[in-house]
Design an enzyme around this catalytic site. Sequence first.
Site, PDB file in Angstrom:
ATOM      1  N   HIS A 246     -10.166  15.407 -11.935  1.00  0.00           N
ATOM      2  CA  HIS A 246     -10.924  15.438 -10.677  1.00  0.00           C
ATOM      3  C   HIS A 246     -11.322  16.870 -10.349  1.00  0.00           C
ATOM      4  O   HIS A 246     -10.530  17.800 -10.519  1.00  0.00           O
ATOM      5  CB  HIS A 246     -10.079  14.864  -9.537  1.00  0.00           C
ATOM      6  CG  HIS A 246     -10.821  14.718  -8.247  1.00  0.00           C
ATOM      7  ND1 HIS A 246     -11.733  13.699  -8.034  1.00  0.00           N
ATOM      8  CD2 HIS A 246     -10.808  15.466  -7.116  1.00  0.00           C
ATOM      9  CE1 HIS A 246     -12.241  13.830  -6.816  1.00  0.00           C
ATOM     10  NE2 HIS A 246     -11.692  14.889  -6.242  1.00  0.00           N
TER      11      HIS A 246
ATOM     12  N   GLU B 109     -10.091 -12.443   8.548  1.00  0.00           N
ATOM     13  CA  GLU B 109      -9.600 -13.804   8.303  1.00  0.00           C
ATOM     14  C   GLU B 109      -9.957 -14.309   6.908  1.00  0.00           C
ATOM     15  O   GLU B 109      -9.310 -15.218   6.398  1.00  0.00           O
ATOM     16  CB  GLU B 109     -10.175 -14.757   9.348  1.00  0.00           C
ATOM     17  CG  GLU B 109      -9.530 -14.664  10.717  1.00  0.00           C
ATOM     18  CD  GLU B 109      -8.376 -15.646  10.885  1.00  0.00           C
ATOM     19  OE1 GLU B 109      -8.329 -16.641  10.143  1.00  0.00           O
ATOM     20  OE2 GLU B 109      -7.528 -15.404  11.756  1.00  0.00           O
TER      21      GLU B 109
ATOM     22  N   ARG C 157      -1.430  -8.605   7.660  1.00  0.00           N
ATOM     23  CA  ARG C 157      -2.866  -8.418   7.415  1.00  0.00           C
ATOM     24  C   ARG C 157      -3.159  -6.925   7.546  1.00  0.00           C
ATOM     25  O   ARG C 157      -3.468  -6.432   8.613  1.00  0.00           O
ATOM     26  CB  ARG C 157      -3.679  -9.237   8.409  1.00  0.00           C
ATOM     27  CG  ARG C 157      -5.157  -9.332   8.091  1.00  0.00           C
ATOM     28  CD  ARG C 157      -5.886 -10.151   9.138  1.00  0.00           C
ATOM     29  NE  ARG C 157      -5.574 -11.564   9.030  1.00  0.00           N
ATOM     30  CZ  ARG C 157      -5.714 -12.430  10.029  1.00  0.00           C
ATOM     31  NH1 ARG C 157      -6.126 -12.008  11.207  1.00  0.00           N
ATOM     32  NH2 ARG C 157      -5.432 -13.701   9.862  1.00  0.00           N
TER      33      ARG C 157
END
Length: 660
Positions: free
Chosen positions: A104, A434, A619
């Site tokens: 990188h 969801e 979640r």
Amino acid sequence: MKTVVFAYHDMGCLGIEALLSAGYEISAIFTHTDNPGEKAFYGSVARLAAERGIPVYAPDNVNHPLWMERIAQLSPEVIFSFYYRHLICDEILQLAPRGAFNLHGSLLPKYRGRAPLNWVLVNGETETGVTLHRMVKRADAGAIVAQLRVAIAPDDIAITLHHKLCHAARQLLEQTLPAIKHGNILEIAQRENEATCFGRRTPDDSFLEWHKPASVLHNMVRAVADPWPGAFSYVGNQKFTVWSSRVHPHASKAQPGSVISVAPLLIACGDGALEIVTGQAGDGITMQGSQLAQTLGLVQGSRLNSQPACAARRRTRVLILGVNGFIGNHLTERLLREDHYEVYGLDIGSDAISRFMNHPHFHFVEGDISIHSEWIEYHVKKCDVVLPLVAIATPIEYTRNPLRVFELDFEENLRIIRYCVKYRKRIIFPSTSEVYGMCSDKYFDEDHSNLIVGPVNKPRWIYSVSKQLLDRVIWAYGEKEGLQFTLFRPFNWMGPRLDNLNAARIGSSRAITQLILNLVEGSPIKLIDGGKQKRCFTDIRDGIEALYRIIENAGNRCDGEIINIGNPENEASIEELGEMLLASFEKHPLRHYFPPFAGFRVVESSSYYGKGYQDVEHRKPSIRNARRCLNWEPKIDMQETIDETLDFFLRTVDLTDKPS
């Protein structure tokens, strides 16, 4: 040692040469086809591979199962990536028992992401470097194996710094590759609190904003000088490129963008002045600044602008369907704060947007999207960007009214999507967290996580599946018919104007509004199935800032992307949310107007939401796409959001008949 290499650009070529010199056996090389719109000043990995007799491939999607299988058959012991431009999936990384390593072009953890060479110059850094690090699922986040620092001189431009970095990379690999081969490396974990991340740059990102300091503009010129596309500005509608410049500490009362002199060509900035040493008018030839001034017809006092004069006069027209909703009204406020948006809105109510009604750039019609189809089609055709925010998005309605959820959330929105295809308009579509359903990943990733829902006899999934199918339809329209789109997935946004207490009274609201109603009315806070479900709560201001950047779409970086917008640091269970809310309520100055706290009560989800409900235990979003595409990070702590949301709702309650 057998290796598979992913490589592109000069760094790819020198990485391959270094591996061969260190005695590695390269089984295959994966690279990219050259972009015809990009000036190819760098070495060809494909040509080098062919000359060395190494199989070389350039698949559109190296993470496809067929390519994963072919790589597995090569049995690499170790994998290397040298400036390969696509994220390599974790399944491929795991194929190499000795691990995978990436080169990188920065001193990680600083400047993760794309184009670090250009970004360090844009930001005026005096030092950068190269890093070899272990590859993990998150881009540029693995442990550091080796680093080499590179000084940035004041006269460095992108190409000279590129050559310095290539020289440093060659040294670094010569020193480190033998150690990797013999398993003799020391790895140092990156300090996440020091990490910065930058997104891809495009030619459109390099316009010169004359109100900024001359030093900032000079750094922009350095960062994108030839062979990069160059920094640019306009005289009227005539574009010109600045190839080299100098900073003058010129004290002038001239407006930024004004020509102070033409020989030398000196432009007033927000602080100081910028001398244009060399430049180019349109697609012409490079010339010195004074000749450029003559070619462009500049005289002392002429004004330059950052965009074409014709573009500067027209505001971007944004159509928001569901403008009175939680996201819609906050987004309207953010757009109208700028002077280059015209907002057109439709909704069945106007209480949340009443504060905008007299704004000259806000246009509202009260109506239902299922009835006002002609108005909607006309305004899709008229506007530049379309956000269809209308949806039933409260869990109790998924089991209470599943067909209505499908009709509104899917059927009505599909019609709007097709209007966007028909009139070739950009759509920014609200997907939802969801859609991930019962995914078991630690972080829900837009590009790799599986979307898992329950059986058909659990109607709570009708919202998730309706949204997921629309996501897939939009994606297909983008692939097959060129629809310009972005899908964004909010993760539990909250703040003032989220639902209202009347909606909470019939159970048709989100969690925090329901909890606030319980406190206001002195009823027990109901913890569904114990309230152990965890969510990542996001302040509406953070969410709207991300959404605003999607609309801005700098460099078209958001086109065709799916972007989670959430705060993974603000994870809490519903029970913890209730406890934090209660603590804030107890110390609020209006507390004495309300009844005593009635306690927490555990209830079963079936008794609250009805038959056919299933919940999700956690979640948590991956926000790497938001970092990459938007250069965005959530900033606001959950407690601050809770305090402000509670305060807003308590001040909407009629206190005239409450005890003092």
